[in-house]
Design an enzyme around this catalytic site. Structure first.
Site, PDB file in Angstrom:
ATOM      1  N   ARG A  46       0.853  -1.200   0.000  1.00  0.00           N
ATOM      2  CA  ARG A  46       0.000   0.000   0.000  1.00  0.00           C
ATOM      3  C   ARG A  46       0.887   1.248   0.000  1.00  0.00           C
ATOM      4  O   ARG A  46       0.559   2.263  -0.582  1.00  0.00           O
ATOM      5  CB  ARG A  46      -0.963   0.014   1.197  1.00  0.00           C
ATOM      6  CG  ARG A  46      -1.737   1.322   1.305  1.00  0.00           C
ATOM      7  CD  ARG A  46      -3.057   1.259   2.092  1.00  0.00           C
ATOM      8  NE  ARG A  46      -3.042   0.348   3.192  1.00  0.00           N
ATOM      9  CZ  ARG A  46      -2.406   0.556   4.361  1.00  0.00           C
ATOM     10  NH1 ARG A  46      -1.732   1.677   4.552  1.00  0.00           N
ATOM     11  NH2 ARG A  46      -2.450  -0.345   5.315  1.00  0.00           N
ATOM     12  N   TYR A  98     -16.270  18.160 -14.777  1.00  0.00           N
ATOM     13  CA  TYR A  98     -16.635  16.750 -14.780  1.00  0.00           C
ATOM     14  C   TYR A  98     -17.682  16.457 -13.697  1.00  0.00           C
ATOM     15  O   TYR A  98     -17.505  16.843 -12.537  1.00  0.00           O
ATOM     16  CB  TYR A  98     -15.370  15.922 -14.559  1.00  0.00           C
ATOM     17  CG  TYR A  98     -15.629  14.442 -14.485  1.00  0.00           C
ATOM     18  CD1 TYR A  98     -16.086  13.740 -15.601  1.00  0.00           C
ATOM     19  CD2 TYR A  98     -15.428  13.745 -13.312  1.00  0.00           C
ATOM     20  CE1 TYR A  98     -16.330  12.393 -15.536  1.00  0.00           C
ATOM     21  CE2 TYR A  98     -15.659  12.381 -13.241  1.00  0.00           C
ATOM     22  CZ  TYR A  98     -16.117  11.706 -14.353  1.00  0.00           C
ATOM     23  OH  TYR A  98     -16.358  10.379 -14.285  1.00  0.00           O
ATOM     24  N   ASP A 170      -7.403  19.975 -13.314  1.00  0.00           N
ATOM     25  CA  ASP A 170      -7.705  18.643 -13.836  1.00  0.00           C
ATOM     26  C   ASP A 170      -7.385  18.699 -15.331  1.00  0.00           C
ATOM     27  O   ASP A 170      -8.112  19.313 -16.106  1.00  0.00           O
ATOM     28  CB  ASP A 170      -9.182  18.314 -13.584  1.00  0.00           C
ATOM     29  CG  ASP A 170      -9.572  16.930 -14.112  1.00  0.00           C
ATOM     30  OD1 ASP A 170      -8.860  16.400 -14.997  1.00  0.00           O
ATOM     31  OD2 ASP A 170     -10.599  16.391 -13.664  1.00  0.00           O
ATOM     32  N   LYS A 195      -8.194   7.874 -19.123  1.00  0.00           N
ATOM     33  CA  LYS A 195      -8.510   8.482 -20.410  1.00  0.00           C
ATOM     34  C   LYS A 195      -7.264   8.475 -21.316  1.00  0.00           C
ATOM     35  O   LYS A 195      -6.791   7.417 -21.652  1.00  0.00           O
ATOM     36  CB  LYS A 195      -9.074   9.882 -20.182  1.00  0.00           C
ATOM     37  CG  LYS A 195     -10.101   9.952 -19.019  1.00  0.00           C
ATOM     38  CD  LYS A 195     -11.386   9.203 -19.292  1.00  0.00           C
ATOM     39  CE  LYS A 195     -12.274   9.028 -18.054  1.00  0.00           C
ATOM     40  NZ  LYS A 195     -12.639  10.241 -17.340  1.00  0.00           N
TER      41      LYS A 195
END
Ligand code: PLP
Length: 379
Positions: A46, A98, A170, A195
């Site tokens: 992690r 978004y 972003d 994306k």
């Protein structure tokens, strides 16, 4: 080193134990220590994983950043950034963004006592009246999704610096191949690597890039403590995708332009939203801050009836009706009922996102086939 070369070489050391040219998928949860605290820089997956480390180096390089951190999704990356704040802090965000980010802000972080103000940032100074002593962060996208509005990165970042605010961009829509917000003064960049960075519609992934070591340490602490980390197979897929980003984006741009111009000339199309048109209100700024206009565009038909919009959305064969964007295959979508359904209808319409808006993510297929597909669907 130039961008296209860095995409292929950044973070790519031959594996020390075998010479493998590609970083192996370290599918492990933990790392054996020689003595308590004596290890090779890896303790528990992690906190660190070598496949992720390689990816983070490559990701940092795409944005000319000193540091990158990788997350299990784009939304997880955005979530980590807002976790830098404390109750009472305020954020100024662009009103055209978004839908999932809007949901994160309004449904999760409002409850935690963080306040969000939404504003049209096409005029950077619209931010000024909303700034008060509690304001900590400015959040923006450019081009915006799905209306392709352009926000001036340099202007917003100048205001943010003057007022001592963090600017987070972003940059998913443009991709690092077309625009690098840190170079214009932003403090933080986030991406949905699902994306363009990944580019093949086969992985969900997100990342945060920054130059400030203190911010990196705080965000690393959040990443480790909250645990939204990607698995090594996902890191491998993004690392593989990044290598072809430059060649893919060139084709996305070429195809995007041809389709934008084709649609604009179509008798049944009312309006095309694409920031490469010389008469687009943000054209001059887009030209200054982007090296190309990308493969994203939206349009409205002259016949704005829900039936006609639905008919076109369900009639294309190469453009698949699906959420998401930035993959090699072309997609068509209906923002009002799909990606932006979590924004209240009133708010949506006020911001110019109509029920008849159709969004295209133009892929890298042969553009003649794509145009023929649209021609058959629109009629
Ligand atoms: C898809 C997307 C996100 C969210 O990313 P996920 O990887 O789906 O969590 C955030 N911002 C933009 C602009 C996006 O397109």
């Amino acid at each position: 080193m130039k961008f296209a070369t860095r995409l292929i070489h950044a973070g790519m050391e031959p594996d020390p134990s075998t010479g493998s040219i590609i970083p192996p998928v370290y599918q492990t949860s933990t790392f054996v220590q020689e003595a308590p605290g004596r290890n090779k820089g890896y303790e528990y997956a992690r906190s660190q994983n070598p496949t992720r480390t390689a990816l983070e180096k490559a990701l940092a390089s795409t944005e000319n950043a000193r540091y990158a951190l990788s997350f299990s999704s784009g939304v997880a990356a955005s979530d980590a950034v807002i976790r830098l704040l404390v109750p009472g802090d305020e954020v100024i965000a662009a009103n055209d963004m978004y839908g999932g980010t809007f949901r994160l802000f309004s449904k999760i972080f409002e409850k935690a006592g963080i306040r969000f103000h939404y504003v049209d940032m096409q005029q950077a100074d619209h931010i000024l009246p909303l700034i008060n002593p509690k304001t900590r962060l400015v959040w923006m996208e450019t081009p915006t999704n799905p209306l392709m509005n352009i926000v001036d990165l340099a202007a917003v970042s100048t205001i943010a610096k003057e007022k001592n605010l963090l600017l987070c961009v972003d940059n998913t829509f443009a991709s690092p191949a077309l625009q690098n917000p840190l170079d214009f003064g932003a403090a933080i960049v986030v991406h949905s690597a699902t994306k363009y960075l990944g580019g093949h519609s086969d992985v969900i992934h997100g990342c945060v890039m920054m130059n400030d070591a203190g911010l990196r340490d705080q965000l690393y602490f959040i990443q480790k403590s909250c645990g939204a980390v990607p698995g090594p197979q996902d890191c491998f897929l993004v690392l593989r995708g990044i290598k072809t980003l430059q060649v893919r984006i060139e084709r996305h741009c070429q195809n995007g332009e041809k389709i934008a111009r084709y649609l604009r000339g179509h008798k049944s199309v009312r309006k095309v939203y694409w920031c490469g048109f010389e008469d687009h209100p943000g054209y001059a700024i887009a030209k200054k801050q982007m090296s190309g206009f990308g493969g994203m565009l939206s349009f409205e038909l002259k016949n704005e009836s829900p039936e006609e919009t639905r008919r076109v959305l369900s009639s294309t064969k190469l453009f698949s009706l699906a959420e998401s964007l930035g993959g090699v295959e072309s997609l068509i979508s209906h923002p009002a009922s799909m990606t932006h359904a979590s924004i209240p209808k009133e708010e949506r319409i006020k911001n110019g996102l109509s029920d008849s808006l159709i969004r295209l993510s133009v892929g890298i297929e042969d553009v003649d086939d794509l145009i023929e597909d649209l021609e058959n669907a629109i009629g």
